[in-house]
Design a protein around this motif. Structure first.
Motif, mmCIF file in Angstrom:
data_model
loop_
_atom_site.group_PDB
_atom_site.id
_atom_site.type_symbol
_atom_site.label_atom_id
_atom_site.label_comp_id
_atom_site.label_asym_id
_atom_site.label_seq_id
_atom_site.Cartn_x
_atom_site.Cartn_y
_atom_site.Cartn_z
ATOM 1 N N TYR A 120 -66.210 -22.380 -29.920
ATOM 2 C CA TYR A 120 -66.632 -23.228 -30.240
ATOM 3 C C TYR A 120 -66.640 -24.500 -29.166
ATOM 4 O O TYR A 120 -67.374 -25.748 -29.373
ATOM 5 C CB TYR A 120 -66.684 -24.283 -31.261
ATOM 6 N N THR A 121 -67.190 -24.151 -27.598
ATOM 7 C CA THR A 121 -67.107 -24.965 -26.230
ATOM 8 C C THR A 121 -68.103 -23.952 -25.180
ATOM 9 O O THR A 121 -67.944 -22.666 -25.231
ATOM 10 C CB THR A 121 -66.203 -25.855 -25.785
ATOM 11 N N ASN A 122 -68.793 -24.424 -24.577
ATOM 12 C CA ASN A 122 -69.139 -23.771 -23.735
ATOM 13 C C ASN A 122 -68.138 -24.108 -22.412
ATOM 14 O O ASN A 122 -67.232 -24.597 -21.884
ATOM 15 C CB ASN A 122 -69.807 -25.078 -22.491
ATOM 16 N N TRP A 123 -67.914 -22.626 -22.470
ATOM 17 C CA TRP A 123 -66.189 -22.662 -21.577
ATOM 18 C C TRP A 123 -66.419 -22.940 -19.419
ATOM 19 O O TRP A 123 -67.649 -23.516 -19.307
ATOM 20 C CB TRP A 123 -66.418 -21.313 -21.131
ATOM 21 N N LEU A 124 -65.604 -23.980 -19.572
ATOM 22 C CA LEU A 124 -65.713 -24.526 -17.893
ATOM 23 C C LEU A 124 -65.772 -23.132 -17.048
ATOM 24 O O LEU A 124 -67.226 -23.182 -15.618
ATOM 25 C CB LEU A 124 -64.140 -24.653 -17.516
ATOM 26 N N TYR A 125 -65.401 -21.890 -16.547
ATOM 27 C CA TYR A 125 -66.225 -20.444 -16.093
ATOM 28 C C TYR A 125 -66.304 -19.604 -16.949
ATOM 29 O O TYR A 125 -67.006 -19.095 -17.981
ATOM 30 C CB TYR A 125 -65.012 -20.491 -14.896
ATOM 31 N N GLN A 126 -68.589 -19.785 -16.260
ATOM 32 C CA GLN A 126 -69.334 -19.031 -16.884
ATOM 33 C C GLN A 126 -69.280 -17.365 -16.515
ATOM 34 O O GLN A 126 -70.044 -16.534 -17.448
ATOM 35 C CB GLN A 126 -70.520 -19.648 -17.100
ATOM 36 N N THR A 127 -68.846 -16.931 -15.668
ATOM 37 C CA THR A 127 -68.487 -16.042 -14.157
ATOM 38 C C THR A 127 -67.079 -15.238 -14.424
ATOM 39 O O THR A 127 -67.301 -14.153 -13.925
ATOM 40 C CB THR A 127 -68.585 -16.272 -13.126
ATOM 41 N N GLY A 171 -63.408 -26.382 -33.655
ATOM 42 C CA GLY A 171 -64.575 -26.299 -33.524
ATOM 43 C C GLY A 171 -65.150 -26.939 -34.705
ATOM 44 O O GLY A 171 -66.674 -28.314 -34.318
ATOM 45 N N ALA A 172 -65.359 -27.014 -35.607
ATOM 46 C CA ALA A 172 -65.938 -28.458 -36.507
ATOM 47 C C ALA A 172 -65.499 -29.684 -36.198
ATOM 48 O O ALA A 172 -66.712 -30.875 -35.856
ATOM 49 C CB ALA A 172 -65.580 -28.439 -37.962
ATOM 50 N N PHE A 173 -64.429 -30.649 -35.926
ATOM 51 C CA PHE A 173 -64.335 -31.585 -35.638
ATOM 52 C C PHE A 173 -64.840 -32.123 -33.992
ATOM 53 O O PHE A 173 -65.025 -33.108 -33.408
ATOM 54 C CB PHE A 173 -62.665 -31.429 -35.334
ATOM 55 N N HIS A 174 -64.546 -30.781 -33.221
ATOM 56 C CA HIS A 174 -64.906 -30.673 -31.720
ATOM 57 C C HIS A 174 -66.211 -31.250 -31.454
ATOM 58 O O HIS A 174 -66.875 -32.340 -30.979
ATOM 59 C CB HIS A 174 -64.300 -29.839 -30.677
ATOM 60 N N TYR A 175 -67.769 -30.631 -32.561
ATOM 61 C CA TYR A 175 -68.704 -30.646 -32.440
ATOM 62 C C TYR A 175 -69.437 -31.909 -33.271
ATOM 63 O O TYR A 175 -69.737 -33.061 -32.873
ATOM 64 C CB TYR A 175 -69.599 -29.906 -33.666
#
Length: 349
Positions: A120-127, A171-175
């Motif tokens: 539930y996050t945008n990963w630092l590395y997308q490749t 994810g719930a708390f992060h969002y």
């Protein structure tokens, strides 16, 4: 416009409402075995998005939607929305099976795909071998506005809640912390809600889901003995999980930044609920670790003098059919307790 094909066993009046593509989401056909179970009030759609790669062997991401029974009969009525996030290795269909979620009467329930270990996050590395992993973009910028555009929601903070199980608790708390203007209520069920240096066991469990290395996060924990997709670096999510590294960001600063436990002040004014057991005292149990993480969050809330609802059911005695473990027997009872309280909060909003 594309909607899941209803089974011939369902009359047209019992078909899911048609939903229009938008907000970066494109609907694709849902597998027949799943679509055959769709009804007008409980159905699965499948979407694709450039933000998140499909898991191997899949054609898209499932979103399970449950509507109140009177939804079709009251075409001007609008409803609050609960977003429920599943755990590691879980899926929206499995997560929607709990009795407390069936046949909602006063709200819409949405359970989106979170990947086998999307966190539930945008990963630092997308490749990496996992491909694009912008889960926060997917849920916050695409799924929520897609639901608001297609269904009769009450599209404001007071009538929107987010909750999660295990990884989904994070994810719930992060969002909720990153987007406090979106949610008025949030709940963690056995959540991984402490990724700080105070909970390295939980942090290493997250690492284990990335690296598929069981030994990195416990000798017997089931979560660490399975493969959750292509093996990626331990740094893929938030950079190095360790205190020091020769690579950017050179320390665990991004893990600490994403950690919910030390940022609870961001949730001021929200209804906060936490449910957890003790894993029967087994130090290799994910529930044992979740209890420690939840206690850390409770301590921070107490220090901030923020209100919350906290249930530690220990070994599960007296908590429905709960056995104290990291499993659906306990989460079913958590939801039985929380859903009526959520409905009351929505009604009072």
């Amino acid at each position: 416009m594309l909607s899941a094909t209803p089974s011939a066993a369902h009359a047209d009046t019992d078909a899911p409402p048609p939903l229009t593509d938008g907000n970066g989401l494109t609907q694709v056909p849902t597998e027949r075995a799943i679509a055959d179970n769709n009804t007008g009030t409980a159905f699965v759609i499948t979407v694709t998005t450039p933000q998140v790669a499909n898991d191997p062997g899949t054609t898209g991401h499932h979103i399970k939607i449950l509507l109140p029974a009177d939804y079709a009969a009251n075409p001007t009525k609008r409803y609050p929305v609960l977003y429920l996030l599943h755990g590691v290795g879980g899926n929206p269909i499995e997560a929607s099976s709990y009795a407390a979620l069936q046949n909602p009467t006063s709200m819409i329930e949405v359970i989106p795909d979170g990947g086998t270990r999307g966190w539930y996050t945008n990963w630092l590395y997308q490749t990496t071998a996992a491909g694009a992993q912008n889960w926060e973009n997917f849920h916050i910028n695409q799924v929520i506005p897609f639901i608001d555009a297609n269904l009769r929601t009450i599209p404001d903070r007071a009538h929107r809640a987010i909750a999660g199980i295990s990884m989904g608790g994070f994810g719930a708390f992060h969002y909720a912390q990153n987007h406090p203007g979106l949610f008025s209520q949030t709940a963690s069920l056995s959540g991984a809600i402490d990724l700080s240096r105070d909970a390295m066991d939980v942090r290493m469990a997250a690492v284990g889901t990335l690296t598929n290395v069981g030994g990195v996060c416990g000798s017997s924990s089931p979560v660490c003995q399975l493969s959750f997709g292509p093996t990626v670096s331990s740094d893929a999510l938030f950079g190095t999980p360790y205190l020091f590294s020769i690579y950017y960001p050179y320390s665990d600063t991004l893990w600490n930044s994403a950690d919910p436990s030390t940022h609870m002040a961001k949730m001021a004014g929200m209804g906060i609920s936490i449910y957890v057991g003790n894993g029967n005292g087994d130090p290799s149990s994910m529930e044992f670790w979740a209890e420690s993480a939840s206690k850390h969050v409770k301590d921070h809330l107490d220090a901030l003098k923020m209100p919350y609802h906290y249930v530690d059911y220990g070994n599960g005695a007296g908590w429905g059919s709960c056995d104290g473990g990291h499993d659906g027997l306990c989460w079913a009872q958590d939801l039985q307790d929380w859903i009526p309280r959520l409905e009351q909060a929505f009604a009072a909003a």
